[in-house]
Design a protein around this motif. Structure first.
Motif, PDB file in Angstrom:
ATOM      1  N   THR A 294       3.205 -11.699  -0.138  1.00 47.94           N
ATOM      2  CA  THR A 294       2.114 -12.208   0.710  1.00 47.94           C
ATOM      3  C   THR A 294       1.065 -11.125   0.921  1.00 47.94           C
ATOM      4  O   THR A 294      -0.144 -11.390   0.902  1.00 47.94           O
ATOM      5  N   ILE A 295       1.530  -9.892   1.095  1.00 45.94           N
ATOM      6  CA  ILE A 295       0.608  -8.773   1.290  1.00 45.94           C
ATOM      7  C   ILE A 295      -0.233  -8.545   0.044  1.00 45.94           C
ATOM      8  O   ILE A 295      -1.435  -8.250   0.132  1.00 45.94           O
ATOM      9  N   GLU A 296       0.373  -8.682  -1.134  1.00 44.43           N
ATOM     10  CA  GLU A 296      -0.396  -8.520  -2.374  1.00 44.43           C
ATOM     11  C   GLU A 296      -1.539  -9.526  -2.441  1.00 44.43           C
ATOM     12  O   GLU A 296      -2.667  -9.189  -2.807  1.00 44.43           O
ATOM     13  N   HIS A 297      -1.245 -10.779  -2.082  1.00 49.50           N
ATOM     14  CA  HIS A 297      -2.306 -11.794  -2.049  1.00 49.50           C
ATOM     15  C   HIS A 297      -3.370 -11.419  -1.021  1.00 49.50           C
ATOM     16  O   HIS A 297      -4.570 -11.546  -1.276  1.00 49.50           O
ATOM     17  N   ALA A 298      -2.911 -10.945   0.143  1.00 45.33           N
ATOM     18  CA  ALA A 298      -3.854 -10.598   1.215  1.00 45.33           C
ATOM     19  C   ALA A 298      -4.771  -9.451   0.783  1.00 45.33           C
ATOM     20  O   ALA A 298      -5.985  -9.489   1.024  1.00 45.33           O
ATOM     21  N   LEU A 299      -4.198  -8.438   0.141  1.00 49.67           N
ATOM     22  CA  LEU A 299      -5.003  -7.298  -0.309  1.00 49.67           C
ATOM     23  C   LEU A 299      -6.005  -7.723  -1.374  1.00 49.67           C
ATOM     24  O   LEU A 299      -7.138  -7.243  -1.400  1.00 49.67           O
ATOM     25  N   ASP A 300      -5.587  -8.643  -2.242  1.00 51.69           N
ATOM     26  CA  ASP A 300      -6.486  -9.126  -3.292  1.00 51.69           C
ATOM     27  C   ASP A 300      -7.730  -9.798  -2.726  1.00 51.69           C
ATOM     28  O   ASP A 300      -8.766  -9.862  -3.388  1.00 51.69           O
ATOM     29  N   HIS A 301      -7.615 -10.299  -1.491  1.00 53.48           N
ATOM     30  CA  HIS A 301      -8.715 -11.058  -0.909  1.00 53.48           C
ATOM     31  C   HIS A 301      -9.283 -10.411   0.349  1.00 53.48           C
ATOM     32  O   HIS A 301      -9.917 -11.065   1.174  1.00 53.48           O
ATOM     33  N   GLY A 302      -9.030  -9.113   0.483  1.00 52.73           N
ATOM     34  CA  GLY A 302      -9.673  -8.346   1.549  1.00 52.73           C
ATOM     35  C   GLY A 302      -9.225  -8.687   2.952  1.00 52.73           C
ATOM     36  O   GLY A 302      -9.980  -8.496   3.916  1.00 52.73           O
ATOM     37  N   LYS A 303      -8.011  -9.170   3.117  1.00 53.06           N
ATOM     38  CA  LYS A 303      -7.502  -9.498   4.453  1.00 53.06           C
ATOM     39  C   LYS A 303      -7.046  -8.227   5.172  1.00 53.06           C
ATOM     40  O   LYS A 303      -6.693  -7.230   4.538  1.00 53.06           O
ATOM     41  N   ASP A 304      -7.048  -8.289   6.497  1.00 53.93           N
ATOM     42  CA  ASP A 304      -6.584  -7.162   7.308  1.00 53.93           C
ATOM     43  C   ASP A 304      -5.058  -7.132   7.312  1.00 53.93           C
ATOM     44  O   ASP A 304      -4.415  -8.172   7.497  1.00 53.93           O
ATOM     45  N   ILE A 305      -4.490  -5.954   7.134  1.00 53.51           N
ATOM     46  CA  ILE A 305      -3.031  -5.796   7.105  1.00 53.51           C
ATOM     47  C   ILE A 305      -2.602  -4.952   8.301  1.00 53.51           C
ATOM     48  O   ILE A 305      -3.089  -3.836   8.503  1.00 53.51           O
TER      49      ILE A 305
END
Length: 281
Positions: free
Chosen positions: A229-240
Motif C-alpha cells: 500500500t505504501i508503494e502505491h502511496a509513494l507512487d502517487h505523492g501521498k503523505d506517509i
C-alpha cells in the motif's frame, strides 16, 4: 434509457446472472425493478420459482449494492490518478462517504498486537473530530482495529475489500462487515460472486491508497502486504506517517524502515493534523 433501471438490473444480474426469461417474472408487475429491494425472500422464491435458500442469497446479495462506473460523477477523481483505476466500484452503504474531502488510510499487520490497538485509539479520535474518514482494508488485525475505533468514536470509515460481497473475508470480521455496510461504506472492485484470491489484495491496496490523502502505518514487518500500500502511496505523492515501536519487535521493523526513508513519525493524531495545517499554509 432509464439509468436507475440500468443500475438496478446490473445489481440484480451481478448476484443472479441468469438469462432474461428467468428474470422476467420479477419485472412483470415491477418493470423498473423499483420495489425489488422491498420484496421478501419468500415472495422472491414464489415469484421466480426458486428454492428459498437461493432467494435468501439473492435478497442479501442484491440489497443496497450500487455499481459505480468510472464515468459516474460520484467516482472519486483521485482514483483516476492511478495507473490502473478500477473500471467499476461496487458499493454497499453510505456512498456519500466517497465524496468526503478528508480521507486517511490506517493500515498495519494482520498480526497486530495490543500496541496497535493503543496506538489507533490515540491517533484516530483527533482526526475523526476534524471530520477525517478512516480508510482501511477490513483485514484482521490493524485494519479491523481502525474500522472499529472509527465507529466506536462516532466517526466514519470506508472498508475496501478484496472479494465480492457474497464472499466475506476473513470470516472473523463478519459482524464488523455487516455493521460497515449498514452504517458506513463497503467498497470492492470485484463483482459480488468473486471469491477472495491472493492477488486481489495487492490490487485492493492501490484503492485504499488512491482514496486517501495520506497513509498511517501502525505495526508491520518489513516484508509485508502493508508495505505494498505504501508503494502505491509513494507512487502517487501521498503523505506517509509511521508509528515508532519497540525496537525488539519484528512488527516495528516496517514503520522504522519507512521513518528512515523519510516518513513522518507520529504517535498522536494532533501531529497528523498539524502536518496538514502546515501543508495548507
Amino acid at each position: 434509457m432509464n439509468d436507475e433501471f440500468t443500475q438496478r438490473l446490473l445489481a440484480l444480474h451481478y448476484v443472479y446472472p441468469k438469462p432474461l426469461n428467468r428474470l422476467a417474472p420479477l419485472m412483470k408487475d415491477d418493470p423498473d425493478l423499483e420495489y425489488l429491494r422491498f420484496r421478501s425472500p419468500v415472495d422472491l422464491a414464489e415469484t421466480m420459482q426458486i428454492p428459498l435458500e437461493k432467494a435468501n442469497a439473492l435478497k442479501h446479495g442484491h440489497q443496497r449494492i450500487r455499481p459505480l462506473i468510472y464515468r459516474d460523477p460520484l467516482y472519486p477523481s483521485s482514483l483516476h490518478d492511478l495507473i490502473d483505476p478500477p473500471a467499476v466500484l461496487y458499493l454497499k452503504g453510505d456512498a456519500a462517504l466517497l465524496d468526503a474531502p478528508e480521507k486517511i488510510a490506517v493500515i498495519g499487520s494482520r498480526k497486530a498486537e495490543i500496541y496497535s490497538q493503543s496506538v489507533i485509539q490515540q491517533l484516530l479520535p483527533p482526526l475523526l473530530a476534524e471530520g477525517f474518514v478512516i480508510v482501511s482494508g477490513l483485514a484482521k488485525g490493524a485494519d479491523a482495529m481502525a474500522h472499529r475505533c472509527a465507529i466506536d468514536s462516532g466517526g466514519k470509515t470506508i472498508a475496501v475489500i478484496g472479494s465480492g460481497f457474497l464472499h466475506r473475508y476473513p470470516k472473523i470480521n463478519d459482524e464488523l462487515s455487516f455493521i460497515i455496510e449498514e452504517t458506513q461504506l463497503l467498497v470492492s472492485e470485484y463483482p459480488p460472486y468473486m471469491p477472495p484470491r491472493k492477488w486481489n489484495f495487492p490490487m485492493r491496496n492501490r484503492i485504499i491508497s488512491g482514496l486517501s490523502k495520506g497513509v498511517i502505518v501502525t505495526q508491520a514487518e518489513v516484508k509485508s502486504g502493508t508495505l505494498s500500500t505504501i508503494e502505491h502511496a509513494l507512487d502517487h505523492g501521498k503523505d506517509i506517517f509511521a508509528v515508532p515501536g519497540d525496537i525488539f519487535s519484528p512488527l516495528s521493523a516496517g514503520p522504522h524502515k519507512l521513518i528512515a526513508e523519510g516518513a513522518k513519525p507520529v504517535w498522536n493524531g494532533a501531529q497528523v493534523l498539524e502536518e496538514y495545517r502546515h501543508l495548507r499554509s
